[in-house]
Write an enzyme that holds these catalytic residues in place. Structure first.
Site, mmCIF file in Angstrom:
data_model
loop_
_atom_site.group_PDB
_atom_site.id
_atom_site.type_symbol
_atom_site.label_atom_id
_atom_site.label_comp_id
_atom_site.label_asym_id
_atom_site.label_seq_id
_atom_site.Cartn_x
_atom_site.Cartn_y
_atom_site.Cartn_z
ATOM 1 N N ASP A 142 0.823 -1.202 0.000
ATOM 2 C CA ASP A 142 0.000 0.000 0.000
ATOM 3 C C ASP A 142 0.855 1.250 0.000
ATOM 4 O OD1 ASP A 142 0.603 0.181 2.753
ATOM 5 O OD2 ASP A 142 -1.029 -1.252 3.146
ATOM 6 N N LYS A 165 -4.817 2.668 -0.293
ATOM 7 C CA LYS A 165 -5.361 3.065 0.998
ATOM 8 C C LYS A 165 -4.831 4.409 1.464
ATOM 9 C CE LYS A 165 -6.078 -0.582 3.838
ATOM 10 N NZ LYS A 165 -5.607 -1.161 5.068
ATOM 11 N N MET A 174 -2.119 9.081 12.170
ATOM 12 C CA MET A 174 -3.157 9.628 11.290
ATOM 13 C C MET A 174 -3.745 10.911 11.879
ATOM 14 S SD MET A 174 -4.963 6.045 10.169
ATOM 15 C CE MET A 174 -4.569 5.055 11.601
HETATM 16 N N1 SAH Z 1 1.089 0.136 10.846
HETATM 17 C C1 SAH Z 1 1.679 1.439 10.778
HETATM 18 C C2 SAH Z 1 0.696 2.544 10.947
HETATM 19 C C3 SAH Z 1 -0.327 2.626 9.870
HETATM 20 S S1 SAH Z 1 -1.462 3.939 10.099
HETATM 21 C C4 SAH Z 1 2.807 1.546 11.815
HETATM 22 O O1 SAH Z 1 2.939 0.668 12.684
HETATM 23 O O2 SAH Z 1 3.573 2.495 11.728
HETATM 24 C C5 SAH Z 1 -0.772 5.191 9.110
HETATM 25 C C6 SAH Z 1 -0.205 6.298 9.950
HETATM 26 O O3 SAH Z 1 1.048 5.915 10.473
HETATM 27 C C7 SAH Z 1 0.088 7.562 9.200
HETATM 28 O O4 SAH Z 1 -1.061 8.344 9.045
HETATM 29 C C8 SAH Z 1 1.083 8.227 10.114
HETATM 30 O O5 SAH Z 1 0.461 8.806 11.220
HETATM 31 C C9 SAH Z 1 1.866 7.050 10.612
HETATM 32 N N2 SAH Z 1 3.082 6.816 9.803
HETATM 33 C C10 SAH Z 1 3.397 5.739 9.091
HETATM 34 N N3 SAH Z 1 4.617 5.883 8.516
HETATM 35 C C11 SAH Z 1 5.070 7.091 8.886
HETATM 36 C C12 SAH Z 1 6.260 7.822 8.634
HETATM 37 N N4 SAH Z 1 7.231 7.318 7.876
HETATM 38 N N5 SAH Z 1 6.387 9.043 9.174
HETATM 39 C C13 SAH Z 1 5.408 9.561 9.942
HETATM 40 N N6 SAH Z 1 4.283 8.909 10.227
HETATM 41 C C14 SAH Z 1 4.092 7.700 9.710
#
Ligand code: SAH
Length: 479
Positions: free
Chosen positions: A252, A274, A387
């Site tokens: 995704d 997504k 998010m």
């Molecule tokens: N499973 C993922 C989270 C998915 S939800 C995890 O464990 O990180 C998606 C959210 O994760 C985004 O909206 C943001 O808030 C955060 N996120 C994911 N990758 C990121 C990154 N490289 N930098 C900042 N926030 C990130």
């Protein structure tokens, strides 16, 4: 080839090691592991001997080695770095027809010692013919990285099953095909994932199929893999290993190109998208697709940003697989909060600032936030909000409304750990304006808590060398 590569059986044989420091300890340890009777010559043994100092096969002499010591010895190592003593060791060994090796002194070597990757009973030895041992060590690190630690156990386990396969399959070609599909397929997959019962079941199924003359049942598998927040260096060894095995990958938006490039080159790629508001493929469709592909016998890699079990709907996807009886395995990843905090120099906990840390999301099932504000605004804690960029104003208002002072530090980390990472720090009072100016595009993580103030001093990451970085990865892994 300048040297003859052999693996020497030294069980119960005498091995001489002259010296008591680090390189002596390494040689003693290895010889003991291989079952030798080791005679070490040194006034004192260094600290590194501690783990095997009392080994029953280790004999310590405080004097230098003499001619009689070489009687019935098989190899002798010199490690003292004393030129006279090393030369004498070499001469004695030669006179007594014992193979000698003096560390870092090629003219005094009848044989050279390779770099070793030990997955006993599988052992990989690397030699540069004495020209550049450092290359051997670098290669060793690369191979260590791509070879699962359990490979040796796998080999040992397979060794116990060979007779049974031999009894069922007559032809050597048939046995080879059987083992190829077992080792490159679900039997080894289950074993390497730590599921011995699963591996046994798969093995029995495959053997049963072979007995009945069928080709083994062609059930695929799903790998739910956390790919971390973006920097490909943050992948786990297991993630990389499964990425190299997959036939098809479902990925995704959160994944950077650097990571996708590490997936097996000829694997089919399916984008399942997504974004918060614009779902490219509905969750049920993604799950259904995984089930269908696995039923076709494919090894399906479901690659997720961060950790699959943290705001990643990993649980929901697995429930569908479990209902459909599709085998799966899960690989944890570094979650955004952890990755972003490290790469922004913001410790999530700190004895002076925060004794706990909460991971929460500003994005509910239907977009509405219903959070426990009393809990989130408690002092001495760090709140990581996933998010949260789109609802930043609302978040700030809610924190203030629930009594948090407007001086409270807050950080927004955009594209954390990536080469285009941006860290915006401020307070509840000015963060909205600062974020507006920074024109962030996400994904962004919000961190609230006084730990944010440490970022000024602890921020170490200097983004911006994207191309170099990707090259390093490929060079390191050889992929
Ligand atoms: N499973 C993922 C989270 C998915 S939800 C995890 O464990 O990180 C998606 C959210 O994760 C985004 O909206 C943001 O808030 C955060 N996120 C994911 N990758 C990121 C990154 N490289 N930098 C900042 N926030 C990130």
């Amino acid at each position: 080839m300048e040297y003859l590569p052999i693996f020497l059986d030294v069980k119960g044989r005498k091995v001489i090691v002259d010296g008591g420091e680090t390189s002596a300890a390494r040689r003693v340890e290895r010889a003991l592991d291989a079952g030798a009777e080791v005679h070490v010559f040194a006034e004192e043994l260094g600290e590194e001997f501690r783990p095997f100092r009392d080994h029953p096969s280790l004999v310590h002499h405080t004097r230098p080695p003499a001619e009689r010591d070489f009687v019935s010895a098989i190899v002798a190592y010199g490690t003292t770095e004393d030129p006279d003593r090393d030369a004498r060791l070499y001469d004695l060994a030669n006179d007594m027809r014992v193979l000698a090796n003096v560390a870092d002194n090629l003219p005094y070597c009848d044989f050279i010692t390779p770099s070793i990757i030990d997955r006993s009973p599988i052992v990989i030895a690397i030699s540069s013919g004495g020209n550049a041992p450092i290359i051997g060590r670098i290669l060793k690190a690369r191979i260590e990285a791509i070879l699962p630690a359990a490979y040796g156990h796998l080999a040992a386990w397979i060794g116990t099953l060979r007779d049974r396969v031999m009894a069922v399959i007559d032809s050597p070609e048939g046995r080879r095909a059987f083992w190829e599909s077992a080792i490159d397929g679900p039997v080894a997959d289950q074993f390497l994932a730590g599921n011995l019962d699963g591996a046994r079941d798969r093995f029995e199924d495959a053997l049963e199929a072979a007995r009945a003359g069928d080709s083994p049942a062609n059930v695929g598998e799903v790998y739910l893999v956390g790919a971390g927040p973006g920097d490909p260096d943050l992948l786990t060894f297991r993630a990389l290993h499964l990425m190299q095995r997959a036939d098809v990958v479902l990925y995704d938006r959160l994944l950077g190109r650097g990571i996708l490039n590490l997936v097996r080159r000829d694997a089919e790629r399916i984008y399942v998208g997504k974004k918060a508001k614009d779902h490219t493929m509905a969750q049920e469709d993604i799950s259904a697709l995984m089930v269908r592909l696995a039923k076709e016998g494919k090894r399906v890699l479901r690659l997720k940003g961060g950790d699959p079990f943290i705001f990643g709907r990993g649980g929901e996807e697995l429930e569908t697989l479990a209902d459909a009886n599709i085998p799966f395995q899960i690989v944890p990843g570094i979650t955004a909060a952890s990755g972003c905090a490290s790469y922004a120099g913001i410790p999530l906990t700190h004895r002076d600032h925060a004794q706990s840390c909460v991971f929460t999301t500003a994005h509910g099932r239907d977009g509405v936030i219903a959070l426990d504000w009393e809990m989130l605004t408690k002092p001495q804690q760090t709140v990581a909000i996933y998010m949260g960029l789109g609802s930043l104003e609302l978040l700030v208002d809610k924190f203030k409304e629930h009594g948090t002072h407007h001086d409270m530090p807050i950080a927004v980390i955009d594209k954390g750990t990536r080469q285009d990472q941006t860290v915006v720090t401020g307070t509840l009072l000015d963060i909205i304006e600062k974020v507006k100016q920074a024109e962030l595009s996400g994904p962004s993580l919000v961190l609230i808590g006084t730990v944010v103030t440490l970022s000024d001093r602890l921020n170490w990451f200097a983004p911006g060398q994207a191309d170099m970085h990707e090259m390093t990865i490929h060079a390191q892994t050889g992929l």
